[in-house]
Scaffold this motif. Structure first.
Motif, PDB file in Angstrom:
ATOM      1  N   PRO A   1       0.114   3.587   5.454  1.00 50.11           N
ATOM      2  CA  PRO A   1       0.462   2.784   4.278  1.00 50.11           C
ATOM      3  C   PRO A   1       1.743   1.984   4.544  1.00 50.11           C
ATOM      4  O   PRO A   1       2.329   2.091   5.623  1.00 50.11           O
ATOM      5  N   ASP A   2       2.163   1.202   3.540  1.00 49.64           N
ATOM      6  CA  ASP A   2       3.402   0.441   3.667  1.00 49.64           C
ATOM      7  C   ASP A   2       4.592   1.250   3.154  1.00 49.64           C
ATOM      8  O   ASP A   2       5.735   0.921   3.444  1.00 49.64           O
TER       9      ASP A   2
ATOM     10  N   MET B   1       1.435   5.447  -0.457  1.00 50.75           N
ATOM     11  CA  MET B   1       0.815   6.761  -0.395  1.00 50.75           C
ATOM     12  C   MET B   1       1.678   7.753  -1.171  1.00 50.75           C
ATOM     13  O   MET B   1       2.901   7.776  -1.014  1.00 50.75           O
TER      14      MET B   1
ATOM     15  N   ARG C   1      -3.743  11.471   6.694  1.00 53.92           N
ATOM     16  CA  ARG C   1      -4.049  10.165   6.097  1.00 53.92           C
ATOM     17  C   ARG C   1      -3.209   9.057   6.704  1.00 53.92           C
ATOM     18  O   ARG C   1      -3.673   7.925   6.843  1.00 53.92           O
TER      19      ARG C   1
ATOM     20  N   HIS D   1       1.892  -2.535 -10.934  1.00 57.39           N
ATOM     21  CA  HIS D   1       0.853  -3.448 -10.429  1.00 57.39           C
ATOM     22  C   HIS D   1       0.496  -4.498 -11.475  1.00 57.39           C
ATOM     23  O   HIS D   1       0.378  -5.682 -11.182  1.00 57.39           O
TER      24      HIS D   1
ATOM     25  N   ARG E   1       0.851  -1.194   0.000  1.00 56.60           N
ATOM     26  CA  ARG E   1       0.000   0.000   0.000  1.00 56.60           C
ATOM     27  C   ARG E   1       0.887   1.245   0.000  1.00 56.60           C
ATOM     28  O   ARG E   1       1.667   1.472   0.916  1.00 56.60           O
TER      29      ARG E   1
ATOM     30  N   GLU F   1      -0.979  -1.066  -4.285  1.00 57.43           N
ATOM     31  CA  GLU F   1      -2.273  -0.418  -4.185  1.00 57.43           C
ATOM     32  C   GLU F   1      -2.004   1.022  -3.762  1.00 57.43           C
ATOM     33  O   GLU F   1      -1.146   1.275  -2.913  1.00 57.43           O
ATOM     34  N   ILE F   2      -2.735   1.946  -4.382  1.00 64.86           N
ATOM     35  CA  ILE F   2      -2.524   3.339  -4.000  1.00 64.86           C
ATOM     36  C   ILE F   2      -3.401   3.632  -2.791  1.00 64.86           C
ATOM     37  O   ILE F   2      -4.625   3.623  -2.878  1.00 64.86           O
ATOM     38  N   ALA F   3      -2.764   3.840  -1.656  1.00 64.20           N
ATOM     39  CA  ALA F   3      -3.503   4.045  -0.413  1.00 64.20           C
ATOM     40  C   ALA F   3      -4.126   5.432  -0.389  1.00 64.20           C
ATOM     41  O   ALA F   3      -5.265   5.598   0.042  1.00 64.20           O
ATOM     42  N   ALA F   4      -3.382   6.416  -0.847  1.00 63.33           N
ATOM     43  CA  ALA F   4      -3.911   7.774  -0.882  1.00 63.33           C
ATOM     44  C   ALA F   4      -2.999   8.658  -1.719  1.00 63.33           C
ATOM     45  O   ALA F   4      -1.825   8.353  -1.915  1.00 63.33           O
ATOM     46  N   GLU F   5      -3.589   9.734  -2.240  1.00 65.25           N
ATOM     47  CA  GLU F   5      -2.797  10.749  -2.935  1.00 65.25           C
ATOM     48  C   GLU F   5      -2.974  12.048  -2.176  1.00 65.25           C
ATOM     49  O   GLU F   5      -4.096  12.501  -1.974  1.00 65.25           O
TER      50      GLU F   5
ATOM     51  N   ALA G   1      -4.912   5.707   8.228  1.00 68.35           N
ATOM     52  CA  ALA G   1      -4.604   4.376   7.705  1.00 68.35           C
ATOM     53  C   ALA G   1      -3.168   4.362   7.210  1.00 68.35           C
ATOM     54  O   ALA G   1      -2.889   4.801   6.103  1.00 68.35           O
TER      55      ALA G   1
END
Lengths: 374, 258
Positions: free
Chosen positions: B65-66, B15, B59, B35, B13, B45-49, B63
């Motif tokens: 991210p990795d 960000m 953010r 991906h 994940r 996976e895109i956790a956030a932008e 949650a």
């Protein structure tokens, strides 16, 4: 520095030039009247006597006339420096004729001494008549002395003019080289590598999803750099061109900042044809983006204004800024560039003024009216 | 059958934090490509932008991210300040056009440092370095943001009830030690930050901020006068009338600067 004495080659050439003058005098001495030089018509010894009496003293006279430079320097023909008064013709003529008389007198003394010396030589015996012969040639030597002095003075004036023009040329060349160097330095500092890197990154981002936009940006970037280089190589550009270049820059930055960067232009259309030094606006616009807009979450509006006042044209860049942003480093480079360029062109007549409030910044360039009209 | 077969691995994940839209778009594209290529291994996976540091801090708290793909030059909070505000350890890959921060990035144990513009291959290398670290179960080292020598903190960041306060040091009147916290006084406002007074003192410019007492750091600009209070004990008086104790060593430090 004496223009002849200071250069060994010139001195040699100068003295060689006096040799034929000596021969000419010998010829004049021989032909100036029968009996003037005993035996000249016959055995040819008279020729030797004439040559012995004229050539060495003439070369010595050449050396003596090197001193005319000091008078030439004190009484320059047509002053080379503005503000200095030219010596009047009367004073000039009088001084040189006096100097000519003095030189001639010294030459005659020298000649007499030389003739006596020749008479003392045991060989050839024909030279024993040297003193009397020289005395008979007095009128010739007086006339030649004055003329030759004036000739030497003329040569010195000529050389002085030559040296002055060469020095002026060297100075002009030097100042051109300096100006060019400053220009290059300014350009190098101006083309901010991070601007290039970030723009290339934006292009890279668009290549996949929006190739036409990527291509458009490549072209804008090329136009901007070409425009900068061309403008930098010129003495002056029109304000219209300068504004276009700054807008090209902003257009590229807009691709990065998007909505955050907005532009408002309030330009007196009559001012577009005025001429200004190149690249005075772009560094200010770059600061407005880098130190203003870039620090604001929501961005803001950059306002470009050109206003004609009775005494000056005022070009200003206004931008909002973050009151909490740390004091910016690097804003000074662009501003110094602009200041240097203005100073080189207008001296104290033009200036860059900056003013800051808590949340706004303004950079203003004032250029005198007489400096901008076509 | 091995239980931890590759296909079972959860996606990485990631960000994205960058204030420039094109830069975010590029990272998104690169991540999507990656991906597609590595779906078998779990992919990404895109956790956030996030378009700024505040968003990023928020953010991450919601949650984590990795991996954080983090720009450095951003408004209000720069990349290093974002790291300072995160309450957990996260692997970070910096993305920036400025090469001059590389040393500092290395000091905060960034996984990688990508110089814009970077290629897809170079990007993959950074991701794989992260994946490798994760597989080896290496806990990402605790980032200890450090500043380049000769430079000082210009903004103090305080987390206050889910909010981030950015306090420019010029606005700080004084700091006072309160157990594990420091009380930051700026005009009418007071902020509490979990930090020792000594570590704050070290981060501030010693020519502008003086430790006048075991429990106080004073902004020199705010010093109005010093009064002798008793033998060997003095008080510093601020423009608003507040009085701070000045110890003997604090007084000699003050004298040196004034």
């Amino acid at each position: 520095m004496h223009p002849i004495l200071a250069h060994r080659r010139r001195l040699t050439l100068y003295l060689w030039a006096w040799l034929p003058v000596g021969f000419l005098l010998a010829v004049l001495a021989v032909v100036s009247g029968p009996g003037a030089v005993p035996g000249a018509a016959g055995e040819g010894l008279g020729w030797w006597l004439a040559l012995a009496l004229t050539v060495p003293p003439t070369v010595a006279y050449g050396l003596l006339n090197l001193s005319s430079w000091y008078l030439c320097r004190t009484l320059p023909l047509g002053s080379l420096r503005p503000g200095e008064e030219n010596p009047s013709v009367l004073r000039l003529g009088l001084a040189h004729f006096l100097a000519a008389g003095l030189s001639t007198f010294m030459w005659l003394v020298l000649g007499v001494l030389w003739a006596r010396l020749l008479a003392l030589l045991p060989w050839p015996s024909g030279l024993a008549a040297a003193p009397e012969t020289f005395a008979a040639l007095f009128p010739l030597f007086v006339a030649a002395g004055v003329l030759l002095y004036l000739l030497a003075a003329a040569v010195h004036y000529l050389l002085m003019a030559f040296e002055a023009s060469r020095a002026a040329e060297a100075r002009a060349l030097e100042s051109r080289v300096l100006a060019r160097e400053a220009e290059l330095r300014a350009l190098r500092a101006q083309i901010n590598p991070h601007f290039l890197f970030n723009s290339l990154n934006s292009i890279s981002a668009r290549i996949g999803s929006n190739p036409p936009a990527a291509r458009h940006m490549c072209i804008s970037l090329a136009d901007f750099f070409r425009g900068s280089l061309q403008a930098g190589a010129r003495e002056a550009v029109t304000l219209g061109e300068e504004l276009a270049l700054a807008e090209r820059y902003l257009e590229i930055e807009e691709a990065r900042y998007g909505e955050r960067l907005r532009l408002r232009r309030e330009v007196d259309p009559d001012a577009l044809q005025l001429t200004v030094p190149p690249l005075i606006l772009q560094p200010l616009v770059e600061n407005a983006v880098g130190h203003g807009i870039a620090h604001l979450l929501e961005g803001g509006e950059i306002r470009l204004t050109v206003e004609q006042r009775p005494e000056a044209v005022v070009i200003a860049v206004h931008n909002p800024r973050d009151p909490d942003a740390p004091p910016s480093r690097g804003a000074g480079i662009g501003q110094n560039n602009v200041r240097n360029r203005l100073e080189r062109r207008y001296g104290d007549g033009a200036w860059l003024a900056v003013s800051a409030t808590v949340d706004a910044y303004r950079a203003e360039v004032h250029i005198p009216r007489e400096g901008v009209s076509r | 059958m091995s239980a931890d077969h590759a296909t079972g691995a959860p996606p990485l994940r990631v960000m994205i934090v960058d204030d420039e839209a094109p830069a975010r778009q590029l990272l998104r594209e690169y991540l999507e490509t990656y991906h597609r290529e590595r779906q078998g291994e779990g992919g990404v996976e895109i956790a956030a932008e996030c378009a700024n540091g505040f968003e990023a801090v928020k953010r991450v708290a919601e949650a984590p991210p990795d991996l954080l793909l983090l720009d450095i030059q951003m408004p209000k909070l720069d990349g290093f300040e974002v790291l300072e505000l995160l309450d957990r350890d996260l692997p970070v890959v910096f993305t920036t056009a400025h090469e001059e921060h590389a040393l500092r990035a290395f000091e905060v144990h960034a996984v990688d440092y990508l110089l814009k513009p970077f290629s897809y291959a170079r990007f993959v290398e950074a991701l794989e370095r992260t994946v490798e670290r994760r597989r080896q179960g290496q806990p990402p080292p605790r980032p200890v943001p450090q500043r380049p020598p000769g430079t000082f903190m210009e903004r103090i960041l305080v987390r206050e009830e889910g909010e981030i306060v950015v306090l420019p040091v010029a606005r700080l009147d004084y700091a006072e030690a309160r157990d594990d916290y420091v009380l930051l006084k700026a005009g009418e406002r007071e902020h509490l930050k979990q930090q020792t007074l000594t570590s704050l003192e070290e981060a501030l410019n010693p020519r502008r901020f003086v430790r006048i007492h075991r429990s106080y750091i004073l902004n020199l600009d705010r010093l109005r006068k010093i009064e002798l209070y008793a033998k060997d004990s003095r008080v510093a008086i601020l423009p608003d009338g507040s009085r701070l104790p000045v110890s003997r060593s604090g007084y000699s430090r003050l004298k040196e600067l004034l």
